[in-house]
Scaffold this active site. Structure first.
Site, mmCIF file in Angstrom:
data_model
loop_
_atom_site.group_PDB
_atom_site.id
_atom_site.type_symbol
_atom_site.label_atom_id
_atom_site.label_comp_id
_atom_site.label_asym_id
_atom_site.label_seq_id
_atom_site.Cartn_x
_atom_site.Cartn_y
_atom_site.Cartn_z
ATOM 1 N N SER A 269 45.602 -0.753 -9.360
ATOM 2 C CA SER A 269 45.465 0.667 -9.858
ATOM 3 C C SER A 269 43.847 0.971 -9.782
ATOM 4 O O SER A 269 42.951 0.244 -9.805
ATOM 5 C CB SER A 269 45.972 0.618 -11.432
ATOM 6 N N LYS A 270 43.707 2.402 -9.567
ATOM 7 C CA LYS A 270 42.254 3.056 -9.802
ATOM 8 C C LYS A 270 41.896 2.845 -11.015
ATOM 9 O O LYS A 270 40.525 3.124 -11.170
ATOM 10 C CB LYS A 270 42.138 4.311 -9.142
ATOM 11 N N ARG A 271 42.665 2.502 -12.359
ATOM 12 C CA ARG A 271 41.923 2.150 -13.272
ATOM 13 C C ARG A 271 41.335 0.912 -13.740
ATOM 14 O O ARG A 271 41.044 0.453 -14.679
ATOM 15 C CB ARG A 271 43.305 2.470 -14.680
ATOM 16 N N ASP A 272 41.911 -0.135 -12.548
ATOM 17 C CA ASP A 272 41.254 -1.397 -12.799
ATOM 18 C C ASP A 272 39.959 -1.524 -12.255
ATOM 19 O O ASP A 272 39.722 -1.063 -11.053
ATOM 20 C CB ASP A 272 42.308 -2.371 -11.967
ATOM 21 N N PHE A 276 37.413 -2.057 -7.385
ATOM 22 C CA PHE A 276 36.165 -1.292 -6.739
ATOM 23 C C PHE A 276 35.156 -2.502 -6.245
ATOM 24 O O PHE A 276 34.978 -3.387 -7.056
ATOM 25 C CB PHE A 276 35.733 -0.185 -7.776
#
Length: 498
Positions: A269-272, A276
């Site tokens: 998830s891009k919340r993790d 990145f």
């Protein structure tokens, strides 16, 4: 959009690659932090190009103007350089197929959209946003998938051209009837997709292309031979194949990389934060070589892969084979990351580590009073290599158990959480009076205070490094020297007295 994908053959596609025509590209969008999957895509493109003596091209896809983040493109460039992935052509150094930033290529897209109109593979659509919203609402009310009803496809080319010339706002749509589309992928084999989208937009009313038109036109005009990208783009490939056919072009070879997942199934998830690249560099301080090995650790694309070996970038280039990329999803694994982090730390040159550690300490511990000379940092490196077998990440030096190399206890808070001030002061005084750091001497101090020896060592470690865990006292004494150790004890006594 409705686009059905089915795998009709699991047979791998083996392709002969001509060494004199290989051109691949990494085409990120400057919309924020670079995803770990983006770095892996860049890495595989780079390995493939270098293995075949080809060109590695970086293209910035910035047509989604609402999501642009200032400085993001420059940050992407910096990340690629940090990991040794140097491009042959890009927006900064140029090249024969530029410009390499999509917002600078608008006339090229407009020209190619007109070509599709002339060949009747595209048409101008004058439907208002209000009418399109109504179509979507009607579809939602009926429980069906919203599709454009192709109303403007019946407008004659002459009428459409006249209305556009008079300034009437419009988009350009691709003629795409429902059909099965087949193509070959080097990883997933022969694939057939059922395309049921209704005339997608190619060129928006503001003159900017949608991703699909820009992607196809750029890959063709930049002479891209092989498209290596994440599996999330596999569902768009059928549409791209149709666009290539509409232009009368042959498609490039396709290589789709399996997803990066947390557990083998769930996509990151891009919340993790660990999704990145910056997490591994800025927060964790993982050395570049460790991250590179981590991303290929399942052996994907590497001949005779040895999981216990730390490969150099050059070794990965020499042993890379795109036909060996597996279909299994990549899974994050902290133990593997630590293993590679440790191996990379041990294999890195002293000067590389000196530069990285100094930079990290200056940015994360700006108030440090410790001398950051090459000589001191080399002693730190030697200590970690000899005494700490599991050391893996530079973050451990600035927020972990090894911060004592660059900090001193700032207060007596941790000591007072375990000792009364009177007992702690008396014990520290006795240690200084003994003038010896030998085990027998310290045991004698503990006995004279009727204190358990391990408890005295705990007090001593808290006074030296502000923590109860860490290297043995004798190793700390040998590293800092008795003079520095005595000074740290004296300062702790002052904190306790206050």
């Amino acid at each position: 959009m409705l686009l059905k994908l089915r795998l009709v053959s699991s047979t791998r596609v083996f392709v002969r690659f001509s060494h004199d025509e290989i051109r691949v590209r990494f085409a990120p969008s400057p919309t924020g932090e670079l995803h770990l999957g983006g770095l892996r895509t860049a890495l595989y493109n780079y390995l493939f190009a270098r293995n075949h003596g080809g060109k590695f091209i970086v293209r910035i896809e910035d047509t989604d103007r609402t999501r642009l983040v200032e400085g993001s493109a420059q940050r992407i460039r910096s990340i690629l350089s940090h990991y040794g992935l140097r491009s042959d052509e890009d927006p900064w150094q140029g090249g024969s197929a530029g410009p390499y930033t999509q917002s600078e290529r608008l006339p090229i897209y407009a020209e190619h959209a007109e070509r599709l109109i002339d060949s009747r593979h595209a048409y101008r659509c004058f439907c208002s946003s209000k009418r399109l919203d109504l179509l979507r609402k009607n579809a939602a009310r009926e429980g069906s998938i919203p599709l454009y009803d192709r109303r403007c496809r019946s407008i004659s080319t002459e009428e459409a051209r006249s209305r556009a010339k008079n300034g009437e706002e419009h988009v350009i749509r691709f003629v795409m009837d429902h059909q099965d589309v087949g193509f070959e992928d080097s990883v997933f084999g022969s694939i057939t997709q059922r395309v049921e989208e209704s005339d997608p937009v190619l060129l928006k009313s503001d003159g900017y292309p949608t991703y699909h038109l820009a992607n196809i036109v750029d890959d063709k005009t930049m002479r891209i031979s092989d498209v290596i990208r994440g599996m999330e783009w596999l569902s768009s490939t059928g549409k791209h194949v149709l666009l290539y056919k509409a232009f009368g072009w042959s498609s490039p070879r396709f290589v789709h990389l399996p997803l990066i997942t947390r557990d083998g199934k769930k996509k990151l998830s891009k919340r993790d934060k660990d999704a990145f690249v910056d997490y591994y560099d800025k927060e964790m301080g993982v050395l570049p070589q460790a991250v590179i090995n981590f991303l290929v650790r399942n052996g994907s694309g590497v001949r005779d892969f040895d999981q216990s070996k730390l490969y150099t970038l050059q070794e990965l280039i020499e042993q890379f084979d795109v036909q060996l990329i597996g279909r299994r999803n990549f899974q994050l694994d902290g133990d593997s990351l630590s293993q590679y982090g440790n191996a990379a730390f041990r294999s890195a040159s002293d000067q590389e580590l000196i530069n990285l550690i100094r930079q990290r300490v200056e940015s994360h511990l700006p108030s440090t009073s410790v001398d950051l000379s090459d000589e001191y940092l080399k002693r730190v490196i030697e200590f970690l290599r000899v005494k700490e077998e599991t050391f893996a990440f530079l973050s451990q030096l600035t927020k972990g158990q090894y911060t004592f190399f660059f900090t001193c206890p700032k207060s007596s808070e941790n000591v007072l959480s375990k000792f009364s001030s009177d007992v702690a002061i008396q014990a520290l005084d006795r240690i200084m009076e003994s003038g010896s750091w030998q085990i027998d001497s310290l045991k004698g101090v503990a006995k004279s205070l009727d204190m358990a020896y391990p408890k005295l060592l705990s007090l001593l470690r808290l006074s030296l490094i502000d923590g109860t865990s860490g290297p043995p006292i004798t190793e700390l004494r040998d590293f800092f020297g008795e003079s520095e150790c005595t000074e740290r004890i004296r300062k702790m006594r002052e904190h306790l007295s206050k």
